[in-house]
Design a protein around this motif. Structure first.
Motif, mmCIF file in Angstrom:
data_model
loop_
_atom_site.group_PDB
_atom_site.id
_atom_site.type_symbol
_atom_site.label_atom_id
_atom_site.label_comp_id
_atom_site.label_asym_id
_atom_site.label_seq_id
_atom_site.Cartn_x
_atom_site.Cartn_y
_atom_site.Cartn_z
ATOM 1 N N ALA A 106 0.784 -1.349 -0.085
ATOM 2 C CA ALA A 106 -0.036 0.196 0.022
ATOM 3 C C ALA A 106 0.849 1.181 -0.005
ATOM 4 O O ALA A 106 1.961 1.366 0.560
ATOM 5 N N PHE A 107 0.303 2.519 -0.811
ATOM 6 C CA PHE A 107 1.346 3.600 -0.595
ATOM 7 C C PHE A 107 0.209 4.567 -0.450
ATOM 8 O O PHE A 107 -0.574 5.026 -1.123
ATOM 9 N N LEU A 108 0.433 5.169 0.695
ATOM 10 C CA LEU A 108 -0.476 6.311 1.221
ATOM 11 C C LEU A 108 0.337 7.428 1.063
ATOM 12 O O LEU A 108 1.442 7.430 1.651
ATOM 13 N N PRO A 109 -0.363 8.607 0.938
ATOM 14 C CA PRO A 109 0.421 9.926 0.540
ATOM 15 C C PRO A 109 0.558 10.482 1.986
ATOM 16 O O PRO A 109 -0.312 10.116 2.924
ATOM 17 N N ARG A 110 1.706 11.216 2.148
ATOM 18 C CA ARG A 110 2.004 11.933 3.430
ATOM 19 C C ARG A 110 2.335 13.295 3.100
ATOM 20 O O ARG A 110 3.041 13.636 2.167
ATOM 21 N N ALA A 111 2.001 14.146 3.901
ATOM 22 C CA ALA A 111 1.940 15.541 3.821
ATOM 23 C C ALA A 111 3.592 15.873 3.895
ATOM 24 O O ALA A 111 4.291 15.202 4.732
ATOM 25 N N ASP A 112 4.016 16.846 2.978
ATOM 26 C CA ASP A 112 5.548 17.346 3.360
ATOM 27 C C ASP A 112 5.438 18.226 4.568
ATOM 28 O O ASP A 112 4.672 18.618 5.066
ATOM 29 N N LEU A 113 6.834 18.317 5.015
ATOM 30 C CA LEU A 113 7.021 19.033 6.383
ATOM 31 C C LEU A 113 6.708 20.377 6.156
ATOM 32 O O LEU A 113 6.041 20.905 7.083
ATOM 33 N N ALA A 114 6.485 21.244 4.981
ATOM 34 C CA ALA A 114 6.318 22.599 5.059
ATOM 35 C C ALA A 114 4.726 22.673 5.028
ATOM 36 O O ALA A 114 4.367 23.660 6.072
ATOM 37 N N SER A 115 4.025 21.849 4.767
ATOM 38 C CA SER A 115 2.717 22.000 4.852
ATOM 39 C C SER A 115 2.104 21.663 6.392
ATOM 40 O O SER A 115 1.336 22.063 6.924
ATOM 41 N N VAL A 116 2.853 20.569 6.885
ATOM 42 C CA VAL A 116 2.634 20.402 8.375
ATOM 43 C C VAL A 116 3.004 21.438 9.260
ATOM 44 O O VAL A 116 2.352 21.690 10.248
ATOM 45 N N LEU A 117 4.042 22.218 8.983
ATOM 46 C CA LEU A 117 4.718 23.121 9.808
ATOM 47 C C LEU A 117 3.480 24.274 9.575
ATOM 48 O O LEU A 117 3.118 25.156 10.251
ATOM 49 N N ASP A 118 3.161 24.658 8.374
ATOM 50 C CA ASP A 118 2.152 25.451 8.138
ATOM 51 C C ASP A 118 0.721 25.207 8.839
ATOM 52 O O ASP A 118 0.367 26.313 9.700
ATOM 53 N N LEU A 119 0.405 24.078 8.802
ATOM 54 C CA LEU A 119 -0.816 23.746 9.377
ATOM 55 C C LEU A 119 -0.576 24.018 11.035
ATOM 56 O O LEU A 119 -1.351 24.566 11.757
ATOM 57 N N ALA A 120 0.448 23.690 11.601
ATOM 58 C CA ALA A 120 0.902 23.791 12.925
ATOM 59 C C ALA A 120 0.848 25.285 13.411
ATOM 60 O O ALA A 120 0.295 25.468 14.460
#
Length: 537
Positions: A184-198
């Protein structure tokens, strides 16, 4: 590839087993018998419905509860077309179904010679709405095609996958493939998006979280996130029960005015795994859900992010992974910003919007939940289910799902309940269905008996298609076609060897539910909207 030779049908069963399949649903026919050649020697259980639509709905219920793809074996032509409604429901509700069908011999395809079960182009028909439809023309391609099918089913937004095998290919021999589970290949957010959301989460003072079915398997992490943000959590139909009983939980439809007000007043709206489609966000077809300039969407499907409401930040990711990554970047629980108070006020306001009839129906749903703790309620398109979709807190994740979403098929609940019970054999399942809807799949009572499942069929009898009748009256139309006669449901159940009773008073429901549970979990209980005393008091 190994040296041992097996037929395509035998190798297919081996591949299914290697990918964790323990149950298949189908009605064998001349056009699929070769697919059954290796089944009896396998560890896969075969469940026979009374109709191929029932096979599809059983696979749907099994998939929703187990988290694994539901698998059907269907004959070419009518067997497959009978299941299209179930496959379309799965497509709309993002449920992983693997439908393996026969098709006529390769030499006959596309010639229109009047072969038995022939369609002009079965593959093209199925390709119009499935994630993948493949015709196995070369038997040696079976391992690669099955690997692709399972990877698609486990990666990205789930839905139906169709593989058709010509009848002349089924009996051909191929070397036994190396049996490995497909990845299975599940998409994972890039770090920049995670930091933006944080950063947005840290700044927010009035956040709200919207949950869809794509978040349901991340219930624990989502609850932690909600507590950290002190954010009310609004759950759509397929997410109900994720935060059951939590003070931040608001188990009400985003179609209600109170929910729209809650969202409109938020300074951050975080939508996790939700399509934001009409059956959750615009149930009354009023286009009244507010436009938001602070909406953040997280979804496993890039196309869904592109076609949904405009978001200030769109993140392509599996919800569970995104939430876990986000929790590592934000601080501990905020000083209360009144999230619990806002959630309580929203619950009260949403409940007040409902009619007295709806509130009475929801009270009965709550009786079921509280009497049979840990039970799963599987619903059809019927009035009590519509009320519950507007406001009802299920007792657990995967504890409330129905067909009154997305495609909106009738006849879903009875077979889907059988599938749900096969996925969790020790769990009590309650099939909530109307007198009209049950007649679409009445014979699946026999399938339930054969399979030995724990399903209480709770028949909500209102003498026809009451929801449509009411709508016609409201539109100034003289009702026609809304009064199909119903059989004596308890007698039908008893004819299948299933214990049954008709409630005299609604207060008798808890005792009837406990009796059914304690006597093996398979029973039918009829509640009549007019004849059962205390129903809508």
């Amino acid at each position: 590839m190994g040296g041992e030779m097996k037929t395509v049908g035998e190798a297919l069963i081996d591949i299914l087993e290697a990918n964790g399949v323990d149950t298949v649903f189908g009605i064998p026919g001349v056009h699929t018998v070769e697919l059954y050649r290796g089944l009896a020697a396998s560890n896969i259980r075969h469940i026979t419905p009374r109709h191929e639509q029932g096979a599809g709905f059983m696979a749907d219920g099994y998939a929703r509860v187990s988290g694994k793809p539901g698998v059907c074996l269907l004959i070419t032509g009518p067997g497959l077309t009978n299941a299209i409604t179930a496959m379309a429901q799965a497509q709309q509700d993002s449920v992983p179904l693997l439908v393996i069908s026969g098709v006529n011999a390769r030499s006959s395809l596309g010639h229109g010679r009047g072969r038995l079960h022939e369609l002009p182009d079965q593959h093209a028909m199925m390709a119009s709405f499935t994630l993948m439809s493949h015709t196995l023309l070369d038997p040696a391609d079976l391992p690669a095609v099955m690997a692709r099918a399972f990877t698609i089913l486990r990666s990205g937004r789930p839905g139906p996958v169709h593989i058709e095998i010509p009848i002349d290919v089924m009996s051909m021999e191929i070397p036994l493939p190396r049996l490995l589970q497909s990845p299975a290949f599940l998409p994972r957010a890039d770090l920049a998006s995670v930091l933006d959301l944080a950063e947005r989460c840290e700044r927010a003072r009035n956040p709200v979280i919207l949950l869809g079915g794509g978040a349901v398997d991340a219930a624990k992490a989502v609850a932690t996130l909600a507590e950290r943000l002190d954010a009310p959590v609004v759950s759509t139909v397929n997410a109900r029960g994720m935060l059951s009983g939590h003070p931040l939980s608001v188990p009400a439809s985003p179609s209600l005015k109170a929910m729209r007000k809650l969202v409109a007043e938020a300074d951050l709206v975080l939508a996790l795994g939700t399509q934001m489609g009409q059956t959750d966000y615009g149930m009354f077809a009023d286009d009244g859900f507010p436009e938001l300039d602070n909406l953040v969407r997280v979804d496993i499907d890039a196309m869904q992010l592109a076609r949904g409401p405009r978001a200030v930040l769109s993140i392509l990711s599996d919800v569970g992974t995104l939430v876990e990554d986000l929790l590592t970047e934000i601080g501990e629980e905020k000083t209360s910003s009144g999230g619990r108070g806002r959630a309580a006020a929203a619950r009260t306001a949403a409940h007040a919007e409902l009619t007295d009839k709806m509130r009475a129906e929801i009270s009965i749903l709550e009786t079921i939940r509280d009497t049979l703790q840990g039970a799963i309620i599987v619903g059809d398109s019927t009035q009590a289910v519509y009320a519950g979709n507007l406001y009802f807190e299920a007792g657990r994740p995967h504890g409330w799902f129905n067909s009154a979403t997305g495609y909106g098929a009738l006849g879903y609940a009875a077979p889907a309940s059988v599938g749900a019970s096969l996925a969790e054999p020790e769990t009590q399942i309650v099939c909530l269905t109307g007198d009209g809807g049950l007649q679409f799949s009445l014979a699946e009572l026999g399938s339930a008996r054969d399979a030995g499942v724990r399903v209480i069929f709770l028949v909500w009898n209102n003498d026809g298609y009451r929801e449509i009748e009411t709508y016609m009256i409201e539109q100034g139309i003289v009702p026609e076609g809304v009064k199909p006669s119903a059989p004596d449901f308890p007698k039908i159940a008893e004819a299948y060897g299933i214990s049954a009773e008709r409630l005299g008073h609604v207060d008798d429901l808890p005792a009837a539910l406990r009796k059914a549970r304690d006597n093996g979990g398979l029973a039918l209980i009829e509640i009549h909207e007019r004849k059962t005393a205390g129903m809508l008091d």
